[in-house]
Design an enzyme around this catalytic site. Structure first.
Site, mmCIF file in Angstrom:
data_model
loop_
_atom_site.group_PDB
_atom_site.id
_atom_site.type_symbol
_atom_site.label_atom_id
_atom_site.label_comp_id
_atom_site.label_asym_id
_atom_site.label_seq_id
_atom_site.Cartn_x
_atom_site.Cartn_y
_atom_site.Cartn_z
ATOM 1 N N SER A 144 1.488 8.654 -10.304
ATOM 2 C CA SER A 144 2.640 9.536 -10.425
ATOM 3 C C SER A 144 3.123 9.396 -11.856
ATOM 4 O O SER A 144 2.876 8.357 -12.495
ATOM 5 C CB SER A 144 3.755 9.073 -9.474
ATOM 6 O OG SER A 144 5.003 9.645 -9.853
ATOM 7 N N TYR A 161 8.565 2.188 -6.184
ATOM 8 C CA TYR A 161 7.599 3.289 -6.314
ATOM 9 C C TYR A 161 6.890 3.233 -7.671
ATOM 10 O O TYR A 161 5.659 3.327 -7.749
ATOM 11 C CB TYR A 161 8.333 4.622 -6.146
ATOM 12 C CG TYR A 161 7.433 5.827 -6.112
ATOM 13 C CD1 TYR A 161 6.536 6.024 -5.061
ATOM 14 C CD2 TYR A 161 7.480 6.792 -7.118
ATOM 15 C CE1 TYR A 161 5.708 7.138 -5.026
ATOM 16 C CE2 TYR A 161 6.664 7.913 -7.081
ATOM 17 C CZ TYR A 161 5.777 8.082 -6.035
ATOM 18 O OH TYR A 161 4.963 9.189 -5.994
ATOM 19 N N LEU A 192 -0.846 16.860 -0.823
ATOM 20 C CA LEU A 192 -1.922 16.857 -1.820
ATOM 21 C C LEU A 192 -3.272 16.525 -1.183
ATOM 22 O O LEU A 192 -4.307 17.084 -1.568
ATOM 23 C CB LEU A 192 -1.600 15.852 -2.938
ATOM 24 C CG LEU A 192 -0.253 16.044 -3.655
ATOM 25 C CD1 LEU A 192 -0.107 15.042 -4.800
ATOM 26 C CD2 LEU A 192 -0.102 17.462 -4.184
ATOM 27 N N CYS A 204 -4.634 9.511 -1.284
ATOM 28 C CA CYS A 204 -3.412 10.309 -1.373
ATOM 29 C C CYS A 204 -2.312 9.758 -0.462
ATOM 30 O O CYS A 204 -1.174 10.222 -0.538
ATOM 31 C CB CYS A 204 -3.674 11.759 -0.994
ATOM 32 S SG CYS A 204 -4.374 12.730 -2.322
ATOM 33 N N ASP A 230 -4.143 3.333 9.354
ATOM 34 C CA ASP A 230 -3.020 2.879 8.527
ATOM 35 C C ASP A 230 -3.647 2.203 7.313
ATOM 36 O O ASP A 230 -4.340 1.186 7.455
ATOM 37 C CB ASP A 230 -2.173 1.892 9.337
ATOM 38 C CG ASP A 230 -1.017 1.316 8.511
ATOM 39 O OD1 ASP A 230 -1.039 1.431 7.269
ATOM 40 O OD2 ASP A 230 -0.101 0.742 9.130
ATOM 41 N N VAL A 231 -3.401 2.744 6.128
ATOM 42 C CA VAL A 231 -4.098 2.237 4.936
ATOM 43 C C VAL A 231 -3.699 0.814 4.559
ATOM 44 O O VAL A 231 -4.326 0.202 3.709
ATOM 45 C CB VAL A 231 -3.923 3.168 3.701
ATOM 46 C CG1 VAL A 231 -4.629 4.491 3.908
ATOM 47 C CG2 VAL A 231 -2.460 3.337 3.332
ATOM 48 N N SER A 262 -1.584 15.900 5.104
ATOM 49 C CA SER A 262 -0.410 16.553 4.530
ATOM 50 C C SER A 262 -0.565 16.732 3.022
ATOM 51 O O SER A 262 -1.387 16.057 2.387
ATOM 52 C CB SER A 262 0.817 15.665 4.821
ATOM 53 O OG SER A 262 1.983 16.177 4.227
ATOM 54 N N ASP A 317 -5.317 9.271 8.151
ATOM 55 C CA ASP A 317 -3.856 9.361 8.110
ATOM 56 C C ASP A 317 -3.292 8.667 9.349
ATOM 57 O O ASP A 317 -4.046 8.228 10.229
ATOM 58 C CB ASP A 317 -3.401 10.834 8.064
ATOM 59 C CG ASP A 317 -2.082 11.027 7.306
ATOM 60 O OD1 ASP A 317 -1.058 10.488 7.770
ATOM 61 O OD2 ASP A 317 -2.078 11.708 6.276
HETATM 62 N N1 LIG Z 1 4.666 15.442 -4.221
HETATM 63 C C1 LIG Z 1 4.902 14.949 -5.417
HETATM 64 O O1 LIG Z 1 5.723 15.454 -6.178
HETATM 65 C C2 LIG Z 1 4.142 13.740 -5.901
HETATM 66 C C3 LIG Z 1 4.304 13.368 -7.239
HETATM 67 C C4 LIG Z 1 3.626 12.266 -7.720
HETATM 68 C C5 LIG Z 1 2.805 11.552 -6.900
HETATM 69 N N2 LIG Z 1 2.662 11.913 -5.605
HETATM 70 C C6 LIG Z 1 1.786 11.095 -4.763
HETATM 71 O O2 LIG Z 1 0.808 11.895 -4.169
HETATM 72 C C7 LIG Z 1 0.417 11.334 -2.915
HETATM 73 C C8 LIG Z 1 0.493 12.411 -1.846
HETATM 74 O O3 LIG Z 1 1.847 12.787 -1.728
HETATM 75 P P1 LIG Z 1 2.310 14.140 -1.026
HETATM 76 O O4 LIG Z 1 3.326 14.725 -1.879
HETATM 77 O O5 LIG Z 1 1.133 14.913 -0.597
HETATM 78 O O6 LIG Z 1 3.089 13.508 0.220
HETATM 79 P P2 LIG Z 1 3.017 13.805 1.800
HETATM 80 O O7 LIG Z 1 4.135 13.043 2.384
HETATM 81 O O8 LIG Z 1 2.894 15.255 2.048
HETATM 82 O O9 LIG Z 1 1.622 13.122 2.210
HETATM 83 C C9 LIG Z 1 1.459 11.742 2.250
HETATM 84 C C10 LIG Z 1 0.601 11.411 3.452
HETATM 85 O O10 LIG Z 1 0.382 9.982 3.458
HETATM 86 C C11 LIG Z 1 0.393 9.573 4.805
HETATM 87 N N3 LIG Z 1 0.690 8.148 4.911
HETATM 88 C C12 LIG Z 1 1.866 7.507 4.667
HETATM 89 N N4 LIG Z 1 1.759 6.210 4.964
HETATM 90 C C13 LIG Z 1 0.488 6.008 5.416
HETATM 91 C C14 LIG Z 1 -0.224 4.881 5.866
HETATM 92 N N5 LIG Z 1 0.351 3.662 5.946
HETATM 93 N N6 LIG Z 1 -1.508 5.041 6.239
HETATM 94 C C15 LIG Z 1 -2.110 6.263 6.186
HETATM 95 N N7 LIG Z 1 -1.487 7.377 5.760
HETATM 96 C C16 LIG Z 1 -0.198 7.240 5.383
HETATM 97 C C17 LIG Z 1 1.489 10.427 5.449
HETATM 98 O O11 LIG Z 1 1.373 10.436 6.850
HETATM 99 C C18 LIG Z 1 1.248 11.769 4.796
HETATM 100 O O12 LIG Z 1 0.363 12.566 5.577
HETATM 101 C C19 LIG Z 1 1.347 10.143 -2.678
HETATM 102 O O13 LIG Z 1 0.678 8.958 -3.063
HETATM 103 C C20 LIG Z 1 2.504 10.424 -3.615
HETATM 104 O O14 LIG Z 1 3.153 9.236 -4.018
HETATM 105 C C21 LIG Z 1 3.305 12.997 -5.078
#
Ligand SMILES: NC(=O)c1ccc[n+]([C@@H]2O[C@H](COP(=O)([O-])OP(=O)(O)OC[C@H]3O[C@@H](n4cnc5c(N)ncnc54)[C@H](O)[C@@H]3O)[C@@H](O)[C@H]2O)c1
Length: 255
Positions: free
Chosen positions: A148, A161, A17, A86, A59-60, A15, A36
């Site tokens: 972040s 967070y 990023l 990510c 699961d990470v 998903s 994932d």
């Molecule tokens: N979108 C934003 O604005 C933003 C801003 C700053 C930081 N981030 C960080 O970027 C990263 C990616 O975020 P995103 O926006 O793409 O979110 P997203 O929800 O689209 O993707 C996150 C993915 O992590 C997976 N995930 C969650 N828990 C998990 C686990 N225990 N084991 C394996 N996979 C797991 C989810 O299934 C998902 O596919 C995250 O770390 C988020 O904190 C995002």
């Protein structure tokens, strides 16, 4: 290293990023393994990228699952030289919430996924990378963290967070220093607000308002822009031990 040499494990690759990063690295001629817990989305994302991509459930937060997924990814790609963390959750919660103090388990879950999950992937991936044949300048690998802007300007309700992301940024310099002798770089990206499924949970109005708070460009970041930064980090060996903000100059307000 060149993009066409990349053999990357990407947590959260199903998903947002992570998925965009996988697409960018494959477009550059590399191979990717998506890690994932969303099996269907993960398989679909990998299938969409062709034979250069594979999906590995993991699961990470579970050491054995991360080890197994990284081993199977390495077997499939004949090695690993890049890891991109990510996987993450942004579950909000105030220390003193409407229903009482933040449950300890809620705090621990965010840290387990965001911080421990990053450490476990680094640990498994670097364990393989240290044995890679050295490339130019003796380079053997690259670990990318995703923090972040909340690591620096956590908002009200982001105690878990912001803590988890400050830790992800804090790990970078000691790891870059430690792993220098293996030619493994460690770089952290701190995104501002990006339009991903994580954000899609918010009402459109809230997303528009967040976008307008970005000085320039006044919109949410695109996952492809994050992915382009990963590609730049991969190819530029002088980037090491640093956290790079990609945020359109936003500085988050208290709420
Ligand atoms: N979108 C934003 O604005 C933003 C801003 C700053 C930081 N981030 C960080 O970027 C990263 C990616 O975020 P995103 O926006 O793409 O979110 P997203 O929800 O689209 O993707 C996150 C993915 O992590 C997976 N995930 C969650 N828990 C998990 C686990 N225990 N084991 C394996 N996979 C797991 C989810 O299934 C998902 O596919 C995250 O770390 C988020 O904190 C995002």
């Amino acid at each position: 290293m060149n993009l066409n040499q990349v053999k990357a494990v990407i947590s959260g690759g199903a998903s947002g990023l992570g998925q965009a990063t996988a697409a960018r690295l494959v477009a550059g001629g590399g191979q990717v393994a998506l890690l994932d817990v969303q099996d269907e989305a993960g398989r679909r994302a990998a299938a969409g990228l062709g034979t250069a991509a594979s999906y590995h459930r993991c699961d990470v937060t579970a050491e054995a699952e991360v080890e197994a997924a990284v081993q199977s990814a390495a077997a499939r790609m004949a090695g690993i030289n890049v890891s991109v963390s990510c996987a993450g959750v942004a579950t909000p919660g105030k220390l003193l919430g409407r229903d009482g103090p933040l449950p300890v388990a809620a705090f621990q879950r965010v840290l387990a996924i965001n911080t421990l999950g990053t450490f476990l992937l680094d640990r498994a991936a670097a364990g393989i990378m240290q044995h890679n044949a050295p490339g130019e300048d003796g380079e053997r690998g690259l670990l990318v963290h995703t923090a972040s802007v909340a690591a620096f300007e956590g908002q009200i309700g982001q105690v878990a967070y912001a803590t988890s992301k400050a830790a992800v940024a804090g790990m970078v310099l000691p790891l870059a220093r430690e792993l220098a002798r293996f030619g493994i770089r460690v770089v952290c990206i701190a995104p501002g607000i990006f339009g991903t499924p994580m954000m899609a949970g918010l009402p459109q109005e809230a997303q528009d308002s967040l976008g307008k708070q970005v000085p320039f460009p006044p919109r949410l970041g695109r996952p492809e822009e994050y992915a382009e930064l990963v590609a730049a980090i991969v190819t530029n060996r002088m980037l090491n031990g640093e956290t790079i903000r990609i945020d359109g100059a936003i500085r988050m307000a208290p709420r």
